[in-house]
Design a protein around this motif. Structure first.
Motif, mmCIF file in Angstrom:
data_model
loop_
_atom_site.group_PDB
_atom_site.id
_atom_site.type_symbol
_atom_site.label_atom_id
_atom_site.label_comp_id
_atom_site.label_asym_id
_atom_site.label_seq_id
_atom_site.Cartn_x
_atom_site.Cartn_y
_atom_site.Cartn_z
ATOM 1 N N TRP A 189 14.900 58.112 67.577
ATOM 2 C CA TRP A 189 13.764 57.818 66.699
ATOM 3 C C TRP A 189 13.064 59.118 66.318
ATOM 4 C CZ3 TRP A 189 8.341 56.012 68.582
ATOM 5 C CH2 TRP A 189 7.483 55.890 67.475
ATOM 6 N N LEU A 190 12.651 59.895 67.311
ATOM 7 C CA LEU A 190 11.960 61.155 67.055
ATOM 8 C C LEU A 190 12.656 62.279 67.807
ATOM 9 C CD1 LEU A 190 8.250 59.924 67.505
ATOM 10 C CD2 LEU A 190 9.413 60.406 65.335
ATOM 11 N N GLU A 191 12.931 63.349 67.093
ATOM 12 C CA GLU A 191 13.524 64.527 67.725
ATOM 13 C C GLU A 191 12.461 65.278 68.525
ATOM 14 O OE1 GLU A 191 16.624 65.131 67.662
ATOM 15 O OE2 GLU A 191 17.486 64.213 65.846
ATOM 16 N N GLU A 192 12.903 66.229 69.302
ATOM 17 C CA GLU A 192 11.995 67.058 70.103
ATOM 18 C C GLU A 192 10.878 67.632 69.240
ATOM 19 O OE1 GLU A 192 10.408 68.884 73.343
ATOM 20 O OE2 GLU A 192 12.389 67.957 73.534
ATOM 21 N N GLY A 193 9.641 67.360 69.617
ATOM 22 C CA GLY A 193 8.479 67.898 68.927
ATOM 23 C C GLY A 193 8.083 67.160 67.663
ATOM 24 N N GLU A 194 8.911 66.232 67.202
ATOM 25 C CA GLU A 194 8.590 65.470 65.997
ATOM 26 C C GLU A 194 7.582 64.377 66.326
ATOM 27 O OE1 GLU A 194 10.956 62.923 62.493
ATOM 28 O OE2 GLU A 194 11.991 63.536 64.342
ATOM 29 N N THR A 195 6.650 64.119 65.428
ATOM 30 C CA THR A 195 5.660 63.068 65.649
ATOM 31 C C THR A 195 5.870 61.922 64.660
ATOM 32 O OG1 THR A 195 4.045 64.147 64.198
ATOM 33 C CG2 THR A 195 3.936 64.660 66.559
ATOM 34 N N ALA A 196 5.458 60.734 65.074
ATOM 35 C CA ALA A 196 5.648 59.542 64.242
ATOM 36 C C ALA A 196 4.734 59.586 63.033
ATOM 37 C CB ALA A 196 5.367 58.296 65.070
ATOM 38 N N ASP A 197 5.236 59.110 61.911
ATOM 39 C CA ASP A 197 4.402 59.003 60.716
ATOM 40 C C ASP A 197 3.669 57.669 60.737
ATOM 41 O OD1 ASP A 197 5.928 56.950 58.727
ATOM 42 O OD2 ASP A 197 7.379 58.125 59.873
ATOM 43 N N ASP A 198 2.558 57.616 60.018
ATOM 44 C CA ASP A 198 1.727 56.421 60.029
ATOM 45 C C ASP A 198 2.458 55.203 59.486
ATOM 46 O OD1 ASP A 198 -0.372 57.711 61.202
ATOM 47 O OD2 ASP A 198 -1.670 57.725 59.429
ATOM 48 N N GLY A 199 3.312 55.391 58.496
ATOM 49 C CA GLY A 199 4.031 54.261 57.923
ATOM 50 C C GLY A 199 4.879 53.543 58.960
ATOM 51 N N THR A 200 5.598 54.319 59.769
ATOM 52 C CA THR A 200 6.426 53.727 60.817
ATOM 53 C C THR A 200 5.563 53.022 61.849
ATOM 54 O OG1 THR A 200 8.122 55.431 60.514
ATOM 55 C CG2 THR A 200 8.167 54.196 62.579
ATOM 56 N N LEU A 201 4.456 53.664 62.228
ATOM 57 C CA LEU A 201 3.574 53.061 63.228
ATOM 58 C C LEU A 201 2.961 51.764 62.716
ATOM 59 C CD1 LEU A 201 1.710 56.192 64.667
ATOM 60 C CD2 LEU A 201 3.645 54.939 65.645
ATOM 61 N N LEU A 202 2.555 51.754 61.462
ATOM 62 C CA LEU A 202 1.917 50.565 60.911
ATOM 63 C C LEU A 202 2.881 49.387 60.824
ATOM 64 C CD1 LEU A 202 -0.208 52.255 58.114
ATOM 65 C CD2 LEU A 202 -1.114 50.965 60.067
ATOM 66 N N GLY A 203 4.167 49.670 60.699
ATOM 67 C CA GLY A 203 5.149 48.596 60.619
ATOM 68 C C GLY A 203 6.004 48.467 61.867
ATOM 69 N N MET A 204 5.565 49.041 62.974
ATOM 70 C CA MET A 204 6.398 49.115 64.177
ATOM 71 C C MET A 204 6.869 47.731 64.620
ATOM 72 S SD MET A 204 5.641 51.107 67.732
ATOM 73 C CE MET A 204 6.187 52.699 67.099
ATOM 74 N N ASN A 205 8.195 47.582 64.710
ATOM 75 C CA ASN A 205 8.784 46.302 65.099
ATOM 76 C C ASN A 205 9.888 46.505 66.125
ATOM 77 O OD1 ASN A 205 10.703 47.512 63.518
ATOM 78 N ND2 ASN A 205 11.014 45.784 62.115
ATOM 79 N N PHE A 206 9.789 47.570 66.918
ATOM 80 C CA PHE A 206 10.801 47.860 67.924
ATOM 81 C C PHE A 206 10.143 48.411 69.185
ATOM 82 C CE2 PHE A 206 10.230 51.651 65.319
ATOM 83 C CZ PHE A 206 10.063 52.664 66.262
ATOM 84 N N TYR A 207 10.817 48.203 70.311
ATOM 85 C CA TYR A 207 10.407 48.823 71.565
ATOM 86 C C TYR A 207 11.082 50.188 71.685
ATOM 87 C CZ TYR A 207 8.644 44.370 73.508
ATOM 88 O OH TYR A 207 7.946 43.210 73.760
ATOM 89 N N VAL A 208 10.458 51.069 72.447
ATOM 90 C CA VAL A 208 11.101 52.344 72.763
ATOM 91 C C VAL A 208 12.081 52.133 73.907
ATOM 92 C CG1 VAL A 208 9.199 53.771 71.919
ATOM 93 C CG2 VAL A 208 9.199 52.998 74.304
#
Length: 357
Positions: free
Chosen positions: A329-348
């Motif tokens: 989902w996210l590479e080392e040091g990469e942060t989530a964008d708001d669009g993905t967070l607002l539509g989050m439909n998966f577990y880590v």
């Protein structure tokens, strides 16, 4: 002549009414999904309403209806508020989203503010808080406190807001305790003390010695207190009456500044449709006092984590992170964008079980 006199009198009355209307208070309505005494979500929205009254005094009149189900009843309540002269209406639950849009179309001169939704219109704004920031702090504390390595989570509805919180808490519990396991019980309600208490007992029976919740009552706190040696966290409100145990900290929703600001905009005639999503930094999300039941070192770490999030130095969703299926989902040091967070439909990765559909 008599008819002309009546028409003239009516016209003058209308003008007078218009003149007086300029001095009439601005009416602000609040639609609540739970009772104002729930001790959690609705309680904090009610504190925001009271803050509006205190701030504006006679300039503003507020009205509210509590325990409004998400559905047709909400439409009727909103319509009645608008018909009774509300200038601004806050609809304070995700499930009011479609109803808010529907009523806003019927009353284009009334301003609406919908909490935690994503549908907007010319007279509908949306607002929410980055609760996941507070969940990161809770996860850090929970991962340190658990002795059974089982943390229970009471979920309300499987919507992105709740899924974000579960993921954030898990990520940060796992960072400090690689052996930690999350067990999740969905109750499909925001506020039902009996269901919430039963969910807490179920999780405790499954070995959880820490309980987190995304429901609005203090029932899980009471259930944990009965069980003994189980830690909990206040949800939406401080729930400090259960401290220092089982409640060891909390997420506090601080709506008052936003409600005051948006009411002022209506008074000034500057209100525009906006989308607001604030967190710990702007003060919309508060971290309740961490009790002495938490070791001093863990407390200091949690406070430092909250400060780094508030300062924008750390994002709770920072890679490397994988999705539950192992895909990146996210590479080392990469942060989530708001669009993905607002539509989050998966577990880590690491959380077991499926998200209900």
């Amino acid at each position: 002549m008599k008819l002309r006199h009546l028409l003239a009198t009516a016209a003058l009355a209308g003008l007078a009414g218009g003149a007086f209307a300029q001095d009439d208070p601005t009416t602000v309505g609040f639609v609540y999904v739970g009772p104002i005494g729930d001790g959690g979500w609705t309680y904090e929205h009610e504190q925001g309403r009271l803050a509006v009254e205190e701030h504006f005094g006679d300039q503003v009149e507020t009205v509210y209806v509590e325990s409004v189900p998400e559905g047709p009843d909400a439409v009727r309540v909103m319509q009645q508020m608008a018909l009774n002269g509300a200038d601004l209406i806050f609809t304070t639950s995700f499930g009011y989203m479609d109803q808010t849009i529907e009523v806003a179309e019927q009353f284009p001169d009334v301003m609406f503010e919908h909490a935690t939704g994503y549908k907007r219109a010319d007279n509908v704004s949306t607002y929410s808080a980055r609760f996941y920031e507070g969940r990161a702090v809770q996860g850090h504390i929970a991962g340190n406190l658990t002795e059974s390595n089982v943390i229970g989570y009471i979920g309300s509805f499987p919507i992105p807001e709740v899924i974000r919180g579960i993921n954030s808490a898990y990520i940060h519990a796992k960072k400090v305790n690689p052996d930690v396991e999350f067990k999740i019980v969905w109750v499909y309600t925001w506020f039902d003390p009996a269901k919430e208490a039963e969910a807490a007992r179920t999780l405790i029976d499954q070995g959880a010695d820490v309980i987190l919740q995304h429901t609005d009552s203090t029932a899980p706190q009471a259930a944990a207190a009965e069980a003994g040696d189980v830690y909990t966290f206040g949800q939406a409100s401080d729930m400090a009456e259960f401290g220092p145990m089982p409640r060891v900290s909390s997420i506090i929703d601080n709506w008052a500044p936003y409600y005051i600001d948006r009411t002022q905009a209506v008074i000034d005639g500057t209100w525009e449709s906006t989308d607001t999503w604030d967190g710990i930094g702007p003060g919309m999300v508060g971290i309740g006092e961490i009790s002495d039941a938490v070791p001093a070192e863990v407390k200091a770490e949690a406070e430092a984590l909250a400060e780094s999030i508030a300062a924008g130095e750390y994002h709770p969703f920072t890679g490397p992170l994988n999705k539950q299926d192992g895909s990146v989902w996210l590479e080392e040091g990469e942060t989530a964008d708001d669009g993905t967070l607002l539509g989050m439909n998966f577990y880590v990765e690491g959380i077991e079980g499926d998200i209900p559909q």
